[in-house]
Design an enzyme around this catalytic site. Structure first.
Site, PDB file in Angstrom:
ATOM      1  N   ASP A  32       0.726  -1.475  -0.059  1.00 56.78           N
ATOM      2  CA  ASP A  32       0.108  -0.183   0.533  1.00 56.78           C
ATOM      3  C   ASP A  32       0.743   1.090  -0.241  1.00 56.78           C
ATOM      4  OD1 ASP A  32      -2.566   0.930   0.127  1.00 56.78           O
ATOM      5  OD2 ASP A  32      -2.801   1.017   2.536  1.00 56.78           O
ATOM      6  N   GLY A  33       0.179   2.487  -0.338  1.00 57.75           N
ATOM      7  CA  GLY A  33       1.316   3.130  -0.550  1.00 57.75           C
ATOM      8  C   GLY A  33       1.346   3.789  -1.798  1.00 57.75           C
ATOM      9  N   GLY A  35      -0.232   5.362  -4.637  1.00 51.94           N
ATOM     10  CA  GLY A  35      -0.719   6.451  -4.689  1.00 51.94           C
ATOM     11  C   GLY A  35       0.014   7.813  -4.024  1.00 51.94           C
ATOM     12  N   SER A  77      -7.963  -5.389  -4.697  1.00 49.27           N
ATOM     13  CA  SER A  77      -8.838  -5.862  -3.689  1.00 49.27           C
ATOM     14  C   SER A  77     -10.201  -6.252  -4.621  1.00 49.27           C
ATOM     15  CB  SER A  77      -8.907  -5.071  -2.089  1.00 49.27           C
ATOM     16  OG  SER A  77      -9.041  -3.959  -2.786  1.00 49.27           O
ATOM     17  N   THR A  78     -11.507  -6.807  -4.031  1.00 54.06           N
ATOM     18  CA  THR A  78     -12.211  -6.702  -4.436  1.00 54.06           C
ATOM     19  C   THR A  78     -13.306  -5.397  -4.548  1.00 54.06           C
ATOM     20  OG1 THR A  78     -12.536  -7.253  -2.508  1.00 54.06           O
ATOM     21  CG2 THR A  78     -13.196  -9.459  -4.274  1.00 54.06           C
ATOM     22  N   ASN A  80     -11.161  -2.872  -4.855  1.00 60.08           N
ATOM     23  CA  ASN A  80     -10.666  -1.695  -5.524  1.00 60.08           C
ATOM     24  C   ASN A  80     -10.914  -1.349  -6.767  1.00 60.08           C
ATOM     25  OD1 ASN A  80      -6.773  -3.277  -4.738  1.00 60.08           O
ATOM     26  ND2 ASN A  80      -8.283  -0.994  -3.917  1.00 60.08           N
ATOM     27  N   TRP A  81     -12.677  -1.833  -6.836  1.00 60.18           N
ATOM     28  CA  TRP A  81     -12.648  -1.638  -8.721  1.00 60.18           C
ATOM     29  C   TRP A  81     -13.649   0.008  -8.587  1.00 60.18           C
ATOM     30  CZ3 TRP A  81     -11.904  -4.902 -12.727  1.00 60.18           C
ATOM     31  CH2 TRP A  81     -11.774  -6.592 -12.445  1.00 60.18           C
ATOM     32  N   ARG A  83     -12.130   2.003  -7.740  1.00 59.79           N
ATOM     33  CA  ARG A  83     -10.957   3.040  -8.490  1.00 59.79           C
ATOM     34  C   ARG A  83     -11.806   3.952  -9.762  1.00 59.79           C
ATOM     35  NH1 ARG A  83      -5.522   2.633  -5.577  1.00 59.79           N
ATOM     36  NH2 ARG A  83      -6.426   1.540  -3.659  1.00 59.79           N
ATOM     37  N   ARG A 203      -5.165  -1.053   9.208  1.00 62.82           N
ATOM     38  CA  ARG A 203      -6.030  -2.201   8.645  1.00 62.82           C
ATOM     39  C   ARG A 203      -5.888  -3.131   8.084  1.00 62.82           C
ATOM     40  NH1 ARG A 203      -7.099   2.721   7.122  1.00 62.82           N
ATOM     41  NH2 ARG A 203      -6.789   3.470   4.396  1.00 62.82           N
ATOM     42  N   SER A 205      -8.542  -4.295   5.417  1.00 59.55           N
ATOM     43  CA  SER A 205      -8.456  -4.328   4.142  1.00 59.55           C
ATOM     44  C   SER A 205      -8.931  -5.479   3.907  1.00 59.55           C
ATOM     45  CB  SER A 205      -8.071  -3.200   3.344  1.00 59.55           C
ATOM     46  OG  SER A 205      -7.732  -2.027   3.860  1.00 59.55           O
TER      47      SER A 205
HETATM   48  C1  IPE Z   1      -5.267  -2.896   0.143  1.00 58.95           C
HETATM   49  O1  IPE Z   1      -4.659  -0.746   0.037  1.00 58.95           O
HETATM   50  C2  IPE Z   1      -5.361  -3.332  -1.004  1.00 58.95           C
HETATM   51  C3  IPE Z   1      -4.796  -3.766  -1.671  1.00 58.95           C
HETATM   52  C4  IPE Z   1      -2.870  -3.502  -0.921  1.00 58.95           C
HETATM   53  C5  IPE Z   1      -4.532  -3.949  -2.886  1.00 58.95           C
HETATM   54  P1  IPE Z   1      -6.089  -0.396  -0.624  1.00 58.95           P
HETATM   55  O2  IPE Z   1      -5.278   1.240  -0.366  1.00 58.95           O
HETATM   56  O3  IPE Z   1      -6.918  -0.936  -1.330  1.00 58.95           O
HETATM   57  O4  IPE Z   1      -6.622  -0.299   1.175  1.00 58.95           O
HETATM   58  P2  IPE Z   1      -8.025   0.950   2.315  1.00 58.95           P
HETATM   59  O5  IPE Z   1      -8.752   1.873   1.507  1.00 58.95           O
HETATM   60  O6  IPE Z   1      -6.726   1.715   1.956  1.00 58.95           O
HETATM   61  O7  IPE Z   1      -8.649   0.447   3.240  1.00 58.95           O
HETATM   62  C1  IPE Z   2      -1.614   0.123  -2.943  1.00 64.15           C
HETATM   63  O1  IPE Z   2      -1.133   1.884  -3.131  1.00 64.15           O
HETATM   64  C2  IPE Z   2      -1.912  -0.188  -4.867  1.00 64.15           C
HETATM   65  C3  IPE Z   2      -3.194  -0.960  -5.100  1.00 64.15           C
HETATM   66  C4  IPE Z   2      -4.024  -0.914  -3.603  1.00 64.15           C
HETATM   67  C5  IPE Z   2      -3.796  -1.284  -5.977  1.00 64.15           C
HETATM   68  P1  IPE Z   2      -2.339   2.727  -2.962  1.00 64.15           P
HETATM   69  O2  IPE Z   2      -3.293   3.101  -4.938  1.00 64.15           O
HETATM   70  O3  IPE Z   2      -3.711   2.304  -2.654  1.00 64.15           O
HETATM   71  O4  IPE Z   2      -1.567   3.745  -3.020  1.00 64.15           O
HETATM   72  P2  IPE Z   2      -2.929   5.150  -1.782  1.00 64.15           P
HETATM   73  O5  IPE Z   2      -2.806   4.118  -0.718  1.00 64.15           O
HETATM   74  O6  IPE Z   2      -3.682   5.244  -2.308  1.00 64.15           O
HETATM   75  O7  IPE Z   2      -1.579   5.595  -1.337  1.00 64.15           O
HETATM   76 MG    MG Z   3      -4.143   2.266  -0.946  1.00 61.36          MG
END
Ligand code: IPE
Ligand code: IPE
Ligand code: MG
Length: 250
Positions: A32-33, A35, A77-78, A80-81, A83, A203, A205
């Site tokens: 995660d992170g 973005g 993740s299920t 992430n759709w 987005r 968390r 997630s």
């Molecule tokens: C968890 O990250 C899912 C993946 C790393 C694939 P998210 O960015 O989707 O989680 P939330 O929304 O912060 O809980």
């Molecule tokens: C994790 O990074 C990648 C996926 C969930 C696919 P994010 O895209 O969630 O990055 P942040 O949490 O927004 O920084």
């Molecule tokens: Mg994230």
């Protein structure tokens, strides 16, 4: 990396300082992170995903160095759709490309590639095909199993297992932990000993909800694209300082 950035001052654990007899058998990571990593650099979010590829490969290398048998990486993740469509499209193509770019080298290293998640209509056929090819290519490898949790949700996995129990006509009295587990995406995989989540979020997630009942959780502020094997070694160092009791007494 600037010296005040999270992860700029990693710890000192190395494969040599870690206790060989107390290595986690299965490590799972929430990557995660991406973005936020990109936003800090004034880049589009998708550049953060692209930069995560190096982190993934270095983490695989680190896990191989430690002799970890199972490594599970949360890639999509299920949820992430939800987005923006452009980002979802990018992530589908990115994961497909990653397999194309990396499967031969993973195969050469003795890594068996697996997938956990729903194969639903939203996952492009081409991506499913690459996934199947990668699984077939690496099927006989035994050094480490790398599971990509893709279109994965812990709740969906439990729902799918319950559906399978019903479809199999299992009577209520025969439903137990074993019967449920046998219907998960990767029934033979041991529960994670260690779960690492990056980016300073505390968390789960919807990751491996059933399987992480007794996993040790390690949270780090490092953003996924900055994560390297040293951070993995440090997480294992922290894991080795924990006392696991499984509800008993030590
Ligand atoms: C968890 O990250 C899912 C993946 C790393 C694939 P998210 O960015 O989707 O989680 P939330 O929304 O912060 O809980
Ligand atoms: C994790 O990074 C990648 C996926 C969930 C696919 P994010 O895209 O969630 O990055 P942040 O949490 O927004 O920084
Ligand atoms: Mg994230």
């Amino acid at each position: 990396m600037h010296s005040d950035e999270p992860g700029a001052n990693p710890g000192t654990s190395t494969p040599a300082t870690l206790v060989t007899g107390a290595m986690p058998v299965h490590i799972a990571c929430v990557m995660d992170g991406n973005g936020r990593w990109a936003a800090r650099r004034g880049l589009p979010r998708t550049d953060g995903h692209a930069a995560g590829e190096a982190a993934l490969l270095d983490t695989v290398e680190g896990a191989l160095e430690l002799g970890v048998s199972w490594l599970t990486m949360y890639a999509f993740s299920t949820e992430n759709w939800r987005r923006p469509p452009d980002e979802v499209r990018y992530l589908m193509g990115f994961n497909e490309g990653l397999l194309m770019r990396r499967r031969d080298e993973l195969n050469d290293k003795g890594v068996r590639i697996r997938f956990a998640g729903r194969r639903d209509w939203r996952v492009p056929r081409r991506v499913l095909r690459r996934m199947d090819e990668s699984v077939a290519l690496t099927e006989s490898n035994r050094r480490m199993t790398l599971t990509m949790a893709f279109n994965y949700g812990g709740r969906a996995e439990i729902v799918d297992a319950v559906r399978a129990l019903v479809a199999d006509g299992v009577p209520a009295g025969k439903v137990d932990d074993k019967a449920i587990r046998a219907r998960f995406y990767q029934p033979e995989q041991p529960d994670p000993d260690l779960v690492v989540r990056t980016s300073g979020e505390y968390r789960i997630s919807n990751f491996l909800l059933w399987q992480l009942a007794y996993s040790e959780l390690v949270f780090t502020d490092v953003l996924w694209p900055d994560f390297r094997r040293q951070h993995l070694f440090d997480a294992v160092g922290e894991y080795q300082r924990r006392r696991r009791r499984y509800g008993g007494v030590s």
